[in-house]
Write a protein that holds these residues in place. Structure first.
Motif, PDB file in Angstrom:
ATOM      1  N   GLU A 234       0.816  -1.221   0.000  1.00 59.71           N
ATOM      2  CA  GLU A 234       0.000   0.000   0.000  1.00 59.71           C
ATOM      3  C   GLU A 234       0.845   1.265   0.000  1.00 59.71           C
ATOM      4  O   GLU A 234       0.306   2.368   0.088  1.00 59.71           O
ATOM      5  CB  GLU A 234      -0.934  -0.001   1.217  1.00 59.71           C
ATOM      6  N   GLY A 235       2.168   1.102  -0.126  1.00 60.35           N
ATOM      7  CA  GLY A 235       3.044   2.269  -0.154  1.00 60.35           C
ATOM      8  C   GLY A 235       3.310   2.861   1.211  1.00 60.35           C
ATOM      9  O   GLY A 235       3.749   4.009   1.311  1.00 60.35           O
ATOM     10  N   CYS A 236       3.061   2.086   2.272  1.00 59.99           N
ATOM     11  CA  CYS A 236       3.217   2.594   3.634  1.00 59.99           C
ATOM     12  C   CYS A 236       4.374   1.941   4.380  1.00 59.99           C
ATOM     13  O   CYS A 236       4.538   2.174   5.584  1.00 59.99           O
ATOM     14  CB  CYS A 236       1.914   2.383   4.423  1.00 59.99           C
ATOM     15  N   GLY A 237       5.137   1.118   3.725  1.00 65.32           N
ATOM     16  CA  GLY A 237       6.252   0.456   4.386  1.00 65.32           C
ATOM     17  C   GLY A 237       7.315   1.454   4.820  1.00 65.32           C
ATOM     18  O   GLY A 237       7.747   2.289   4.035  1.00 65.32           O
ATOM     19  N   ARG A 238       7.743   1.348   6.052  1.00 67.56           N
ATOM     20  CA  ARG A 238       8.804   2.206   6.589  1.00 67.56           C
ATOM     21  C   ARG A 238       9.923   1.327   7.142  1.00 67.56           C
ATOM     22  O   ARG A 238      10.488   1.584   8.194  1.00 67.56           O
ATOM     23  CB  ARG A 238       8.235   3.121   7.690  1.00 67.56           C
ATOM     24  N   TYR A 239      10.240   0.265   6.387  1.00 65.20           N
ATOM     25  CA  TYR A 239      11.205  -0.729   6.829  1.00 65.20           C
ATOM     26  C   TYR A 239      12.564  -0.493   6.183  1.00 65.20           C
ATOM     27  O   TYR A 239      12.651  -0.324   4.965  1.00 65.20           O
ATOM     28  CB  TYR A 239      10.733  -2.135   6.450  1.00 65.20           C
ATOM     29  N   ALA A 240      13.621  -0.491   6.996  1.00 64.47           N
ATOM     30  CA  ALA A 240      14.969  -0.524   6.443  1.00 64.47           C
ATOM     31  C   ALA A 240      15.300  -1.954   6.036  1.00 64.47           C
ATOM     32  O   ALA A 240      15.918  -2.200   5.004  1.00 64.47           O
ATOM     33  CB  ALA A 240      15.976  -0.014   7.468  1.00 64.47           C
ATOM     34  N   VAL A 241      14.889  -2.910   6.871  1.00 65.44           N
ATOM     35  CA  VAL A 241      15.006  -4.341   6.582  1.00 65.44           C
ATOM     36  C   VAL A 241      13.683  -4.981   6.971  1.00 65.44           C
ATOM     37  O   VAL A 241      13.159  -4.727   8.040  1.00 65.44           O
ATOM     38  CB  VAL A 241      16.158  -4.995   7.372  1.00 65.44           C
ATOM     39  N   GLY A 242      13.161  -5.814   6.127  1.00 64.29           N
ATOM     40  CA  GLY A 242      11.889  -6.449   6.455  1.00 64.29           C
ATOM     41  C   GLY A 242      10.858  -6.182   5.377  1.00 64.29           C
ATOM     42  O   GLY A 242      11.231  -5.776   4.280  1.00 64.29           O
ATOM     43  N   PRO A 243       9.588  -6.394   5.681  1.00 67.06           N
ATOM     44  CA  PRO A 243       9.029  -6.742   6.983  1.00 67.06           C
ATOM     45  C   PRO A 243       9.404  -8.148   7.428  1.00 67.06           C
ATOM     46  O   PRO A 243       9.710  -9.001   6.608  1.00 67.06           O
ATOM     47  CB  PRO A 243       7.516  -6.613   6.749  1.00 67.06           C
ATOM     48  N   GLY A 244       9.352  -8.325   8.733  1.00 65.83           N
ATOM     49  CA  GLY A 244       9.694  -9.614   9.315  1.00 65.83           C
ATOM     50  C   GLY A 244       8.627 -10.077  10.278  1.00 65.83           C
ATOM     51  O   GLY A 244       7.577  -9.438  10.426  1.00 65.83           O
ATOM     52  N   PRO A 245       8.881 -11.183  10.984  1.00 67.22           N
ATOM     53  CA  PRO A 245       7.849 -11.800  11.823  1.00 67.22           C
ATOM     54  C   PRO A 245       7.717 -11.224  13.229  1.00 67.22           C
ATOM     55  O   PRO A 245       6.906 -11.716  14.007  1.00 67.22           O
ATOM     56  CB  PRO A 245       8.312 -13.261  11.884  1.00 67.22           C
ATOM     57  N   VAL A 246       8.532 -10.220  13.591  1.00 72.78           N
ATOM     58  CA  VAL A 246       8.494  -9.679  14.955  1.00 72.78           C
ATOM     59  C   VAL A 246       7.977  -8.242  14.924  1.00 72.78           C
ATOM     60  O   VAL A 246       8.512  -7.388  14.211  1.00 72.78           O
ATOM     61  CB  VAL A 246       9.901  -9.725  15.604  1.00 72.78           C
ATOM     62  N   TRP A 247       6.929  -7.969  15.690  1.00 72.82           N
ATOM     63  CA  TRP A 247       6.339  -6.632  15.741  1.00 72.82           C
ATOM     64  C   TRP A 247       7.298  -5.671  16.441  1.00 72.82           C
ATOM     65  O   TRP A 247       7.746  -5.923  17.556  1.00 72.82           O
ATOM     66  CB  TRP A 247       5.005  -6.676  16.489  1.00 72.82           C
ATOM     67  N   GLY A 248       7.651  -4.582  15.740  1.00 67.95           N
ATOM     68  CA  GLY A 248       8.594  -3.632  16.310  1.00 67.95           C
ATOM     69  C   GLY A 248       8.306  -2.225  15.849  1.00 67.95           C
ATOM     70  O   GLY A 248       7.243  -1.931  15.267  1.00 67.95           O
ATOM     71  N   GLU A 249       9.258  -1.316  16.076  1.00 65.80           N
ATOM     72  CA  GLU A 249       9.058   0.098  15.786  1.00 65.80           C
ATOM     73  C   GLU A 249       8.794   0.359  14.304  1.00 65.80           C
ATOM     74  O   GLU A 249       8.003   1.239  13.948  1.00 65.80           O
ATOM     75  CB  GLU A 249      10.273   0.906  16.254  1.00 65.80           C
ATOM     76  N   ALA A 250       9.478  -0.392  13.418  1.00 69.95           N
ATOM     77  CA  ALA A 250       9.249  -0.181  11.986  1.00 69.95           C
ATOM     78  C   ALA A 250       7.823  -0.536  11.600  1.00 69.95           C
ATOM     79  O   ALA A 250       7.216   0.115  10.739  1.00 69.95           O
ATOM     80  CB  ALA A 250      10.243  -1.011  11.166  1.00 69.95           C
ATOM     81  N   ASP A 251       7.268  -1.555  12.255  1.00 70.98           N
ATOM     82  CA  ASP A 251       5.874  -1.921  11.993  1.00 70.98           C
ATOM     83  C   ASP A 251       4.930  -0.816  12.474  1.00 70.98           C
ATOM     84  O   ASP A 251       3.946  -0.486  11.796  1.00 70.98           O
ATOM     85  CB  ASP A 251       5.536  -3.244  12.695  1.00 70.98           C
ATOM     86  N   VAL A 252       5.233  -0.255  13.630  1.00 69.06           N
ATOM     87  CA  VAL A 252       4.396   0.830  14.167  1.00 69.06           C
ATOM     88  C   VAL A 252       4.429   2.039  13.231  1.00 69.06           C
ATOM     89  O   VAL A 252       3.382   2.626  12.913  1.00 69.06           O
ATOM     90  CB  VAL A 252       4.871   1.217  15.581  1.00 69.06           C
ATOM     91  N   ARG A 253       5.624   2.406  12.764  1.00 67.48           N
ATOM     92  CA  ARG A 253       5.728   3.539  11.841  1.00 67.48           C
ATOM     93  C   ARG A 253       4.991   3.260  10.532  1.00 67.48           C
ATOM     94  O   ARG A 253       4.324   4.148   9.979  1.00 67.48           O
ATOM     95  CB  ARG A 253       7.200   3.843  11.556  1.00 67.48           C
ATOM     96  N   SER A 254       5.091   2.022  10.061  1.00 68.05           N
ATOM     97  CA  SER A 254       4.425   1.658   8.807  1.00 68.05           C
ATOM     98  C   SER A 254       2.916   1.681   8.975  1.00 68.05           C
ATOM     99  O   SER A 254       2.186   2.184   8.106  1.00 68.05           O
ATOM    100  CB  SER A 254       4.893   0.265   8.357  1.00 68.05           C
ATOM    101  N   TYR A 255       2.439   1.149  10.104  1.00 72.25           N
ATOM    102  CA  TYR A 255       0.987   1.128  10.305  1.00 72.25           C
ATOM    103  C   TYR A 255       0.446   2.540  10.520  1.00 72.25           C
ATOM    104  O   TYR A 255      -0.672   2.861  10.075  1.00 72.25           O
ATOM    105  CB  TYR A 255       0.602   0.217  11.472  1.00 72.25           C
ATOM    106  N   GLN A 259      -2.590   4.357   8.617  1.00 73.36           N
ATOM    107  CA  GLN A 259      -3.692   5.069   9.250  1.00 73.36           C
ATOM    108  C   GLN A 259      -3.829   6.479   8.682  1.00 73.36           C
ATOM    109  O   GLN A 259      -4.944   6.948   8.419  1.00 73.36           O
ATOM    110  CB  GLN A 259      -3.466   5.113  10.770  1.00 73.36           C
ATOM    111  N   ARG A 260      -2.701   7.158   8.478  1.00 79.38           N
ATOM    112  CA  ARG A 260      -2.767   8.508   7.890  1.00 79.38           C
ATOM    113  C   ARG A 260      -3.291   8.456   6.460  1.00 79.38           C
ATOM    114  O   ARG A 260      -4.039   9.350   6.039  1.00 79.38           O
ATOM    115  CB  ARG A 260      -1.378   9.161   7.940  1.00 79.38           C
ATOM    116  N   LYS A 261      -2.930   7.413   5.731  1.00 76.29           N
ATOM    117  CA  LYS A 261      -3.439   7.264   4.366  1.00 76.29           C
ATOM    118  C   LYS A 261      -4.958   7.123   4.368  1.00 76.29           C
ATOM    119  O   LYS A 261      -5.642   7.583   3.438  1.00 76.29           O
ATOM    120  CB  LYS A 261      -2.790   6.047   3.699  1.00 76.29           C
TER     121      LYS A 261
END
Length: 286
Positions: A234-255, A259-261
């Motif tokens: 959806e063009g919302c990925g904010r991952y330097a590496v990933g996405p991966g199987p562990v919920w972390g800060e990059a997932d929060v930024r991406s989600y 939400q803003r979209k």
């Protein structure tokens, strides 16, 4: 000479061959047809991405090479992500002698000088892989390449000789980094079989909302990866590496970007999934 399949006929052919398909927004009309015609189509061209997390790049391209860069991206798990349909910036110029071989359905020769616009003539697909000889192609991914290629050949009445690699089209390229001889043999074997279809997606094809409490730092699971892949799509990925199987800060930024979209702001765009935004994300069953 073959008229390109309609987008709906194409997607139906993939599912009929057992390909797991994810349809991205507006893929049926996202193309480069304004730059020239697409068709008659002569065959299928396969590539590797030479990178990871390539959904956004393959869909949007770059300033110097606008997207889409392919019709579909085949992920490591074997999912075919449909990103565009029509003329795409995937092939570039290539060998007239190779084109003659594809049309005649015989083994391609070594490529000659670049002389023919392949973007107008081939269905183009990217396979996610670093292309360095050390990044593996999982069995599910190669099976998807085989099934997808066979689906198009079956629809057009082509043999596996209509499937070539980018490295066979032009001297400029080395992709894909798997054996095209082996892949064509797999495709030809599949064409001798009756296809086993995969049902089209329905409302129940998506993961139900697991609850806000599920999304805590360190939570591990395939659902986290699947959600991240949809955020990237959806063009919302904010991952330097990933996405991966562990919920972390990059997932929060991406989600939060998702939400803003959707129009959320302030505390409502905190990066923690809620039921409404989750349902709109349409995370496929894992």
């Amino acid at each position: 000479m073959a008229v390109p399949l309609t987008a709906d006929t194409f997607a139906d052919a993939l599912r009929a061959e057992g390909v797991q398909v994810v349809e991205h927004p507006d893929w049926r009309t996202h193309n480069r047809n304004h730059r020239g015609p697409w068709g008659p189509v002569r065959g299928v061209m396969l590539h590797h991405t030479a990178g990871r997390n390539s959904l956004r790049l393959c869909r949007d391209g770059t300033a110097s090479l606008p997207g889409p860069l392919c019709i579909g991206l085949i992920a490591k798990d074997g999912t075919a992500h449909l990103l565009g349909y029509g003329r795409t910036n995937h092939a570039g110029s290539g060998s007239a002698a190779v084109l003659d071989a594809v049309v005649a359905e015989r083994t391609p020769p070594s490529p000659g000088p670049d002389a023919v616009d392949g973007n107008a003539l081939f269905y183009g697909f990217e396979t996610e892989n670093l292309g360095n000889g050390r990044d593996p192609y999982p069995a599910a991914q190669l099976a998807a390449v085989e099934r997808l290629s066979a689906a198009i050949c079956r629809a057009h009445g082509w043999s596996s000789a209509s499937v070539i690699g980018h490295k066979e089209w032009t001297r400029r390229k080395i992709d894909p980094s798997f054996s095209m001889t082996v892949m064509r043999a797999r495709i030809e074997a599949r064409l001798s079989l009756k296809p086993v279809p995969r049902p089209a997606p329905a409302a129940g094809a998506y993961e139900p909302f697991p609850g806000t409490a599920y999304f805590v730092p360190g939570r591990r699971g395939a659902l986290i990866t699947a959600a991240g892949e949809r955020l990237v799509a959806e063009g919302c990925g904010r991952y330097a590496v990933g996405p991966g199987p562990v919920w972390g800060e990059a997932d929060v930024r991406s989600y939060a970007a998702w939400q803003r979209k959707l129009g959320y702001a302030g505390a409502a765009a905190d990066g923690i999934p809620g039921r409404v935004s989750w349902d709109k994300l349409r995370v496929p069953h894992t």
